[in-house]
Scaffold this motif. Structure first.
Motif, PDB file in Angstrom:
ATOM      1  N   PHE A  96      -1.623 -44.473  17.362  1.00 27.90           N
ATOM      2  CA  PHE A  96      -0.371 -43.760  17.085  1.00 27.90           C
ATOM      3  C   PHE A  96       0.277 -43.306  18.393  1.00 27.90           C
ATOM      4  O   PHE A  96       1.475 -43.496  18.616  1.00 27.90           O
ATOM      5  CB  PHE A  96      -0.660 -42.552  16.195  1.00 27.90           C
ATOM      6  CG  PHE A  96       0.549 -41.736  15.838  1.00 27.90           C
ATOM      7  CD1 PHE A  96       1.180 -41.896  14.611  1.00 27.90           C
ATOM      8  CD2 PHE A  96       1.050 -40.779  16.711  1.00 27.90           C
ATOM      9  CE1 PHE A  96       2.290 -41.139  14.267  1.00 27.90           C
ATOM     10  CE2 PHE A  96       2.159 -40.012  16.384  1.00 27.90           C
ATOM     11  CZ  PHE A  96       2.777 -40.189  15.158  1.00 27.90           C
ATOM     12  N   HIS A  99       1.725 -46.183  20.586  1.00 24.50           N
ATOM     13  CA  HIS A  99       2.965 -46.697  20.016  1.00 24.50           C
ATOM     14  C   HIS A  99       4.110 -45.713  20.206  1.00 24.50           C
ATOM     15  O   HIS A  99       5.232 -46.086  20.575  1.00 24.50           O
ATOM     16  CB  HIS A  99       2.756 -46.992  18.525  1.00 24.50           C
ATOM     17  CG  HIS A  99       3.963 -47.595  17.869  1.00 24.50           C
ATOM     18  ND1 HIS A  99       4.799 -46.881  17.045  1.00 24.50           N
ATOM     19  CD2 HIS A  99       4.481 -48.840  17.938  1.00 24.50           C
ATOM     20  CE1 HIS A  99       5.779 -47.662  16.632  1.00 24.50           C
ATOM     21  NE2 HIS A  99       5.607 -48.862  17.144  1.00 24.50           N
ATOM     22  N   ALA A 100       3.827 -44.452  19.969  1.00 27.83           N
ATOM     23  CA  ALA A 100       4.887 -43.438  20.065  1.00 27.83           C
ATOM     24  C   ALA A 100       5.410 -43.329  21.495  1.00 27.83           C
ATOM     25  O   ALA A 100       6.619 -43.328  21.737  1.00 27.83           O
ATOM     26  CB  ALA A 100       4.370 -42.085  19.584  1.00 27.83           C
ATOM     27  N   ASN A 103       7.423 -46.466  22.735  1.00 27.19           N
ATOM     28  CA  ASN A 103       8.629 -46.846  22.011  1.00 27.19           C
ATOM     29  C   ASN A 103       9.661 -45.727  21.900  1.00 27.19           C
ATOM     30  O   ASN A 103      10.816 -46.005  21.581  1.00 27.19           O
ATOM     31  CB  ASN A 103       8.276 -47.336  20.608  1.00 27.19           C
ATOM     32  CG  ASN A 103       7.576 -48.662  20.654  1.00 27.19           C
ATOM     33  OD1 ASN A 103       8.206 -49.707  20.753  1.00 27.19           O
ATOM     34  ND2 ASN A 103       6.262 -48.627  20.624  1.00 27.19           N
ATOM     35  N   PHE A 104       9.268 -44.516  22.117  1.00 27.27           N
ATOM     36  CA  PHE A 104      10.217 -43.425  21.912  1.00 27.27           C
ATOM     37  C   PHE A 104      11.011 -43.090  23.160  1.00 27.27           C
ATOM     38  O   PHE A 104      12.229 -42.991  23.135  1.00 27.27           O
ATOM     39  CB  PHE A 104       9.503 -42.178  21.412  1.00 27.27           C
ATOM     40  CG  PHE A 104      10.450 -41.035  21.177  1.00 27.27           C
ATOM     41  CD1 PHE A 104      11.520 -41.198  20.318  1.00 27.27           C
ATOM     42  CD2 PHE A 104      10.287 -39.829  21.816  1.00 27.27           C
ATOM     43  CE1 PHE A 104      12.417 -40.158  20.095  1.00 27.27           C
ATOM     44  CE2 PHE A 104      11.167 -38.782  21.592  1.00 27.27           C
ATOM     45  CZ  PHE A 104      12.237 -38.955  20.738  1.00 27.27           C
ATOM     46  N   VAL A 105      10.316 -42.931  24.260  1.00 25.12           N
ATOM     47  CA  VAL A 105      10.985 -42.491  25.474  1.00 25.12           C
ATOM     48  C   VAL A 105      11.282 -43.702  26.355  1.00 25.12           C
ATOM     49  O   VAL A 105      10.366 -44.384  26.789  1.00 25.12           O
ATOM     50  CB  VAL A 105      10.096 -41.509  26.258  1.00 25.12           C
ATOM     51  CG1 VAL A 105      10.802 -41.038  27.514  1.00 25.12           C
ATOM     52  CG2 VAL A 105       9.723 -40.330  25.390  1.00 25.12           C
ATOM     53  N   PRO A 106      12.545 -43.993  26.574  1.00 22.37           N
ATOM     54  CA  PRO A 106      12.841 -45.078  27.507  1.00 22.37           C
ATOM     55  C   PRO A 106      12.391 -44.656  28.898  1.00 22.37           C
ATOM     56  O   PRO A 106      12.663 -43.548  29.338  1.00 22.37           O
ATOM     57  CB  PRO A 106      14.361 -45.210  27.428  1.00 22.37           C
ATOM     58  CG  PRO A 106      14.846 -43.878  26.977  1.00 22.37           C
ATOM     59  CD  PRO A 106      13.754 -43.294  26.123  1.00 22.37           C
ATOM     60  N   LEU A 239      -0.138 -32.897  22.529  1.00 22.64           N
ATOM     61  CA  LEU A 239      -0.990 -32.238  21.543  1.00 22.64           C
ATOM     62  C   LEU A 239      -0.362 -32.266  20.156  1.00 22.64           C
ATOM     63  O   LEU A 239      -1.048 -32.499  19.161  1.00 22.64           O
ATOM     64  CB  LEU A 239      -1.253 -30.790  21.961  1.00 22.64           C
ATOM     65  CG  LEU A 239      -2.365 -30.589  22.981  1.00 22.64           C
ATOM     66  CD1 LEU A 239      -2.469 -29.116  23.340  1.00 22.64           C
ATOM     67  CD2 LEU A 239      -3.681 -31.097  22.434  1.00 22.64           C
ATOM     68  N   THR A 240       0.952 -32.022  20.082  1.00 23.88           N
ATOM     69  CA  THR A 240       1.580 -31.976  18.761  1.00 23.88           C
ATOM     70  C   THR A 240       1.544 -33.351  18.092  1.00 23.88           C
ATOM     71  O   THR A 240       1.268 -33.454  16.895  1.00 23.88           O
ATOM     72  CB  THR A 240       3.038 -31.475  18.840  1.00 23.88           C
ATOM     73  OG1 THR A 240       3.762 -32.289  19.761  1.00 23.88           O
ATOM     74  CG2 THR A 240       3.115 -30.043  19.291  1.00 23.88           C
ATOM     75  N   ALA A 243      -2.024 -34.099  16.885  1.00 26.65           N
ATOM     76  CA  ALA A 243      -2.372 -33.351  15.675  1.00 26.65           C
ATOM     77  C   ALA A 243      -1.599 -33.876  14.473  1.00 26.65           C
ATOM     78  O   ALA A 243      -2.153 -34.076  13.392  1.00 26.65           O
ATOM     79  CB  ALA A 243      -2.092 -31.865  15.886  1.00 26.65           C
ATOM     80  N   PHE A 244      -0.297 -34.101  14.666  1.00 26.47           N
ATOM     81  CA  PHE A 244       0.542 -34.599  13.556  1.00 26.47           C
ATOM     82  C   PHE A 244      -0.022 -35.905  13.007  1.00 26.47           C
ATOM     83  O   PHE A 244      -0.161 -36.078  11.795  1.00 26.47           O
ATOM     84  CB  PHE A 244       1.977 -34.795  14.044  1.00 26.47           C
ATOM     85  CG  PHE A 244       2.910 -35.381  13.020  1.00 26.47           C
ATOM     86  CD1 PHE A 244       3.505 -34.576  12.059  1.00 26.47           C
ATOM     87  CD2 PHE A 244       3.188 -36.742  13.006  1.00 26.47           C
ATOM     88  CE1 PHE A 244       4.360 -35.118  11.103  1.00 26.47           C
ATOM     89  CE2 PHE A 244       4.049 -37.290  12.061  1.00 26.47           C
ATOM     90  CZ  PHE A 244       4.631 -36.470  11.108  1.00 26.47           C
ATOM     91  N   SER A 248      -1.655 -36.616   9.226  1.00 24.94           N
ATOM     92  CA  SER A 248      -0.717 -37.332   8.355  1.00 24.94           C
ATOM     93  C   SER A 248      -1.394 -38.535   7.698  1.00 24.94           C
ATOM     94  O   SER A 248      -2.569 -38.823   7.937  1.00 24.94           O
ATOM     95  CB  SER A 248       0.490 -37.831   9.167  1.00 24.94           C
ATOM     96  OG  SER A 248       0.188 -39.060   9.803  1.00 24.94           O
ATOM     97  N   TRP A 250      -0.633 -41.604   8.304  1.00 24.05           N
ATOM     98  CA  TRP A 250      -0.276 -42.785   9.087  1.00 24.05           C
ATOM     99  C   TRP A 250      -1.339 -43.881   9.070  1.00 24.05           C
ATOM    100  O   TRP A 250      -1.022 -45.058   8.865  1.00 24.05           O
ATOM    101  CB  TRP A 250       0.028 -42.361  10.536  1.00 24.05           C
ATOM    102  CG  TRP A 250       0.370 -43.527  11.418  1.00 24.05           C
ATOM    103  CD1 TRP A 250       1.575 -44.165  11.483  1.00 24.05           C
ATOM    104  CD2 TRP A 250      -0.498 -44.217  12.313  1.00 24.05           C
ATOM    105  NE1 TRP A 250       1.506 -45.200  12.367  1.00 24.05           N
ATOM    106  CE2 TRP A 250       0.251 -45.261  12.900  1.00 24.05           C
ATOM    107  CE3 TRP A 250      -1.830 -44.049  12.680  1.00 24.05           C
ATOM    108  CZ2 TRP A 250      -0.299 -46.140  13.826  1.00 24.05           C
ATOM    109  CZ3 TRP A 250      -2.376 -44.923  13.620  1.00 24.05           C
ATOM    110  CH2 TRP A 250      -1.617 -45.950  14.182  1.00 24.05           C
ATOM    111  N   PHE A 253      -1.521 -45.856   5.659  1.00 25.27           N
ATOM    112  CA  PHE A 253      -0.262 -46.070   4.934  1.00 25.27           C
ATOM    113  C   PHE A 253       0.051 -47.555   4.838  1.00 25.27           C
ATOM    114  O   PHE A 253      -0.045 -48.278   5.830  1.00 25.27           O
ATOM    115  CB  PHE A 253       0.884 -45.343   5.644  1.00 25.27           C
ATOM    116  CG  PHE A 253       2.211 -45.495   4.964  1.00 25.27           C
ATOM    117  CD1 PHE A 253       2.471 -44.836   3.774  1.00 25.27           C
ATOM    118  CD2 PHE A 253       3.198 -46.307   5.516  1.00 25.27           C
ATOM    119  CE1 PHE A 253       3.704 -44.972   3.149  1.00 25.27           C
ATOM    120  CE2 PHE A 253       4.433 -46.445   4.889  1.00 25.27           C
ATOM    121  CZ  PHE A 253       4.684 -45.775   3.701  1.00 25.27           C
TER     122      PHE A 253
END
Lengths: 295, 591
Positions: A96, A99-100, A103-106, A239-240, A243-244, A248, A250, A253
């Motif tokens: 997770f 991937h995050a 892909n999230f922060v250019p 950390l968030t 934990a998320f 979850s 994920w 799923f």
């Protein structure tokens, strides 16, 4: 003086350059990275370096995610918080996170390369395992974490944000405990105790001037605080997000059915029952039986 | 040429669109994100699938979830929770509809009048807005919330605080009450059963207590769109706009174009004054650029996107206040751990509140385990027991403020997510010029330079800090009064969900972008109708109702000043958004 001490002193010296390099790189996009030999490395060697660095990265995130949610795994044991219930590893939080982050922060090369290069300069004393010795190759220039990163940079490889963050966490690990440079596992951060990881986070969150503060000193708006701001944002998110993801659905799923294929680790931990999803029998009436109020 | 182009189909754009369409204007409503036409085929109601910043179905990004989300630069430890698409953030809001405190308006004469953000008041009086509140309350509609288990516990705590129950719409002093919210009350089997065969409309009507407000509302099963329980604008104002010709004698249906991001507002001279003349938008799917002209343009992209579009359009910014004055209610979270179940993950997320005019508000927040874990690992105070990040506040809560992590977090959750009761502080947060939206130096996206959202958590005003400290202590008192065995205070890092005042209207030309009609001072025929138009953080109450009331007022100003029409709110009677004419017409249109 311990064996690690010269490396540490050299590292701290180089880290002082971090901000200047990062700031300069924004203005001069083709800025050279620190610590590079400047030469190209045979592709066969790069083929050995990439998986080794990926191993370090995955181990770093394993160590990070159990910092948020420990479980029954070796990383939790190593940080001194073994648990009898599953945790982040069982919830595949590392996947997770990778991937995050990627892909999230250019993450423009103009920032990634000088940051990675500077971090690599301090990681030259961290050995990594390469299997190419069996092939008769000379791996002396790339058999450290820093050397391997330098090799990638010298060959214009793109470094994803997850790798740079992993380098940052490992650099912080060396600052917190220089002895983490060597030992079992491949990642210094993964060799830290829970308290030592917390110390590393305190440095990251505190905007430690040695590490990131100087990066903002000479750049105008809107660039001001871009580097240290990104550091703060990522530092807070690690950390968030860990934990998320663990708590979850994920990891289990199914996008095909838009439902879970099993009970998520986090639901088991927290005794969460989503019921039938479409309703609960939890209506408890109206407070003081009042269903409307005056203007 | 259109009469009006509205940019953004979030919480407020559809309000302006519906009101003007009802009076016969030709309205084009443009939305950058998707319209979720078939939630039952698109949504799972699961936390990550819904809310993942990258690819959740309620994210800030284009309709195609395989395409990247829209990155916004946050140069600090913080979390910005945007939602694109028809309904905007009302797709995940809790439906709470308190009115602003009268003390944040000009002309307030109460004894506590010095206790608000007095330098940034509304440029008109509270009584001016009341008819518009009433109009929106009747349209959504708004009603008094019922209780779930967590509200019974919350009120048990409230009863120990020594403050009265509020039984009016207007808040007149410290008090507690059930929320006035835009959620249809449970009817039939709703709230009384977990049998899916009975959770079908019309056997069940209104709120089914499913516990997933933040993952989108599609209850009860098989409900017509405009009768869906939670009254996000995709369920209320947008259906009204799309069917305006069916329920308003002179109505003209709104044209809705989605997955299309406006990239530029055009200007020209009209009647000798610099005026908005139209917009260009980009189709997210094809990349094609489109342009249309209009007599009036309404900007309603939200408190981050509206200033971004303004700046990307190169519009005048003579006093440099575009994007400044960002307020966010300086949220904090206080979590009580109980021996018994309190129903954290069941029912509407928040049906109870306390109000403390001059300080802000408290409300309960029920959430599932992932968002609970996210919230308990977000802090500006480091990690409890390890480091404080220069804070680590102590008070009537247990231990110091800070993140829970590892063993402590796990032990709290092992005790049961349904044994946690959360109380959030909605702080009356002062307008500060340096908390602002600018353009980022990070890579632009396909729609231009991206916004950079600066919130200096350590630079809040003395009054904002005082307010938050006051509220946090009240929250702890409440939870202990309710029977919590342990109480944690997080000292949240900026959690930007209530975002306002970045294009603020104001009394003074020196520190506001909009005049008292919500029209730009610098560009005529350009109005702003979203939370960014608010002059301040409205004292702490949840902002959506106030922004919708203001948007209704703005629609009247547009109609009167540019189309020669008469105002209607004080003389007319609103049609409720659940009206069967809307239901029938939506079915005819296959929407």
């Amino acid at each position: 003086m311990t064996e690690a001490e010269p490396n540490r002193r050299a590292f701290l010296t180089r880290m002082g350059l971090f901000g200047v390099l990062a700031g300069a790189a924004v203005a001069v996009p083709v800025a050279a990275h620190a610590g590079s030999s400047g030469g190209t490395v045979p592709s066969l060697v790069l083929d050995l370096v990439r998986p080794a660095l990926n191993t370090v990265s995955r181990q770093t995130y394993n160590a990070l995610t159990v910092f948020a949610v420990p479980g029954q795994d070796e990383y939790s044991t190593r940080q001194g918080t073994p648990r009898s219930e599953p945790g982040a590893i069982e919830a595949r939080a590392t996947d997770f996170m990778l991937h995050a982050l990627d892909n999230f922060v250019p993450f423009p090369d103009e920032l990634a390369r000088p940051i990675a290069g500077t971090l690599a300069a301090g990681l030259g004393g961290v050995p990594i395992t390469l299997s190419g010795g069996l092939l008769g190759l000379d791996l002396s220039a790339v058999d450290s974490l820093g050397g391997a990163v330098d090799a990638l940079l010298a060959n214009d490889e793109v470094l994803p944000l997850s790798m740079v963050v992993a380098l940052l966490l490992n650099s912080l690990a060396l600052r917190v405990n220089p002895l983490s440079a060597t030992g079992v596992l491949q990642s210094p951060f993964a060799r830290l105790t829970y308290a030592e990881k917390a110390k590393a986070f305190s440095l990251l969150e505190g905007g430690d001037s040695t590490l990131v503060g100087a990066a903002d000193s000479d750049v105008p708006e809107p660039l001001r605080e871009t580097v240290s701001g990104l550091s703060g944002y990522v530092g807070g998110s690690l950390l968030t997000f860990s934990a998320f993801s663990t708590y979850s659905e994920w990891a289990v799923f199914s996008t095909g059915t838009r439902s879970v294929t099993g009970v998520p680790v986090g639901w088991r931990i927290s005794d969460h029952d989503p019921g039938v999803l479409d309703g609960w029998d939890d209506l408890r009436g109206y407070y003081q039986n009042r269903k409307a109020v005056a203007a | 040429m259109r009469d009006v182009i509205v940019i953004g189909a979030g919480g407020c754009g559809p309000v302006v669109a519906k009101e003007l369409a009802a009076h016969g204007l030709d309205v084009l409503l443009l939305e950058g994100g998707p319209r979720h036409a078939n939630p039952r085929q698109e949504w799972s109601l699961l936390e990550n699938d819904a809310s993942h910043l990258l690819n959740g179905y309620l994210r800030a990004g284009p309709q195609d979830r395989s395409k990247p989300a829209w990155y916004r630069e946050l140069p600090q430890n913080s979390f910005l929770w945007q939602v694109a698409g028809v309904g905007g953030t009302t797709q995940h809001y809790f439906g709470n509809c308190p009115r602003a405190y009268p003390g944040v308006f000009s002309g307030y004469a109460g004894a506590d009048r010095g206790n608000y953000d007095v330098g940034h008041l509304f440029p008109f009086g509270y009584s001016d807005l009341v008819p518009y509140y009433e109009w929106v309350e009747a349209t959504l509609p708004v009603s008094t919330a019922p209780m779930g288990t967590k509200e019974t516990v919350y009120f048990r705590g409230c009863e120990t605080l020594g403050i009265p129950v509020q039984t009016t719409k207007t808040t007149k002093g410290p008090s507690y009450r059930p929320q006035e919210n835009a959620i249809l009350p449970p009817g039939g089997h709703a709230g009384l059963t977990t049998d899916r065969s009975k959770l079908v409309f019309p056997l069940s009507t209104g709120c089914t207590f499913c516990g997933h407000c933040i993952q989108g509302c599609m209850q009860p099963i098989s409900v017509p769109r405009n009768l869906t329980a939670r009254r996000s604008t995709d369920n209320s104002y947008v259906p009204m706009g799309l069917t305006a010709n069916a329920w308003s004698p002179q109505g003209k249906a709104v044209t809705l174009v989605t997955d299309s991001m406006v990239t530029k507002i055009h200007t020209g001279l009209v009647d000798g004054r610099l005026s908005a003349t139209g917009v260009t938008w980009r189709d997210n799917g094809t990349g094609e650029q489109h342009r249309e002209d209009a007599r009036v343009v309404v900007l309603a992209g939200g408190a981050v996107e509206s200033p971004r579009l303004w700046l990307n359009s190169g519009l005048p910014n003579p006093n440099d206040w575009v994007g400044r004055g960002f307020t966010d209610h300086y949220l904090d979270l206080v979590c009580g751990v109980f021996d018994d179940e309190v129903g954290n993950s069941k029912g509407p997320h928040s049906s109870a509140r306390c109000d403390f005019p001059g300080y802000g508000a408290l409300q309960n927040v029920g959430i599932g385990p992932a968002i609970q874990a996210l919230a308990m690992t977000s802090s500006d105070s480091g990690i409890r027991g390890q480091y404080t990040n220069g804070r680590g506040l102590t008070g009537n809560w247990d231990g110091a403020t800070g993140r829970l992590a590892a063993t402590e977090l796990k032990d709290v959750l092992l005790h049961g997510v349904d044994r946690i009761l959360n109380v959030v502080t909605l702080t009356d947060d002062d307008v500060r010029p340096d908390n602002r939206i600018t353009l980022s130096a990070m890579p632009a996206d396909e729609n231009g330079p991206v916004p950079k959202v600066r919130m200096d958590q350590r630079g809040r005003s003395t009054r904002s800090v005082r307010n938050r400290e006051f509220l946090a202590r009240k929250a702890v008192d409440l939870l202990r009064g309710a029977g919590a065995k342990k109480v944690y205070r997080m000292d949240l890092a900026p959690l930007m969900m209530h975002v306002h005042s970045t294009m603020r209207m104001g009394v003074s030309e020196t520190n506001s972008v909009l005049d008292a009609n919500a029209e730009s001072r610098a560009v005529k025929r350009l109005f702003v109708a979203d939370n960014s138009a608010l002059p301040n953080s409205i004292g702490g109450p949840n902002p959506t109702l106030t922004s919708q009331a203001l948007a209704t007022r703005t629609a009247e100003k547009i109609f009167r000043n540019y189309f020669g029409g008469d105002p209607w709110v004080t003389t007319g009677a609103p049609v409720v958004s659940t009206d069967q004419r809307i239901t029938r017409r939506m079915a005819e249109l296959g929407l």
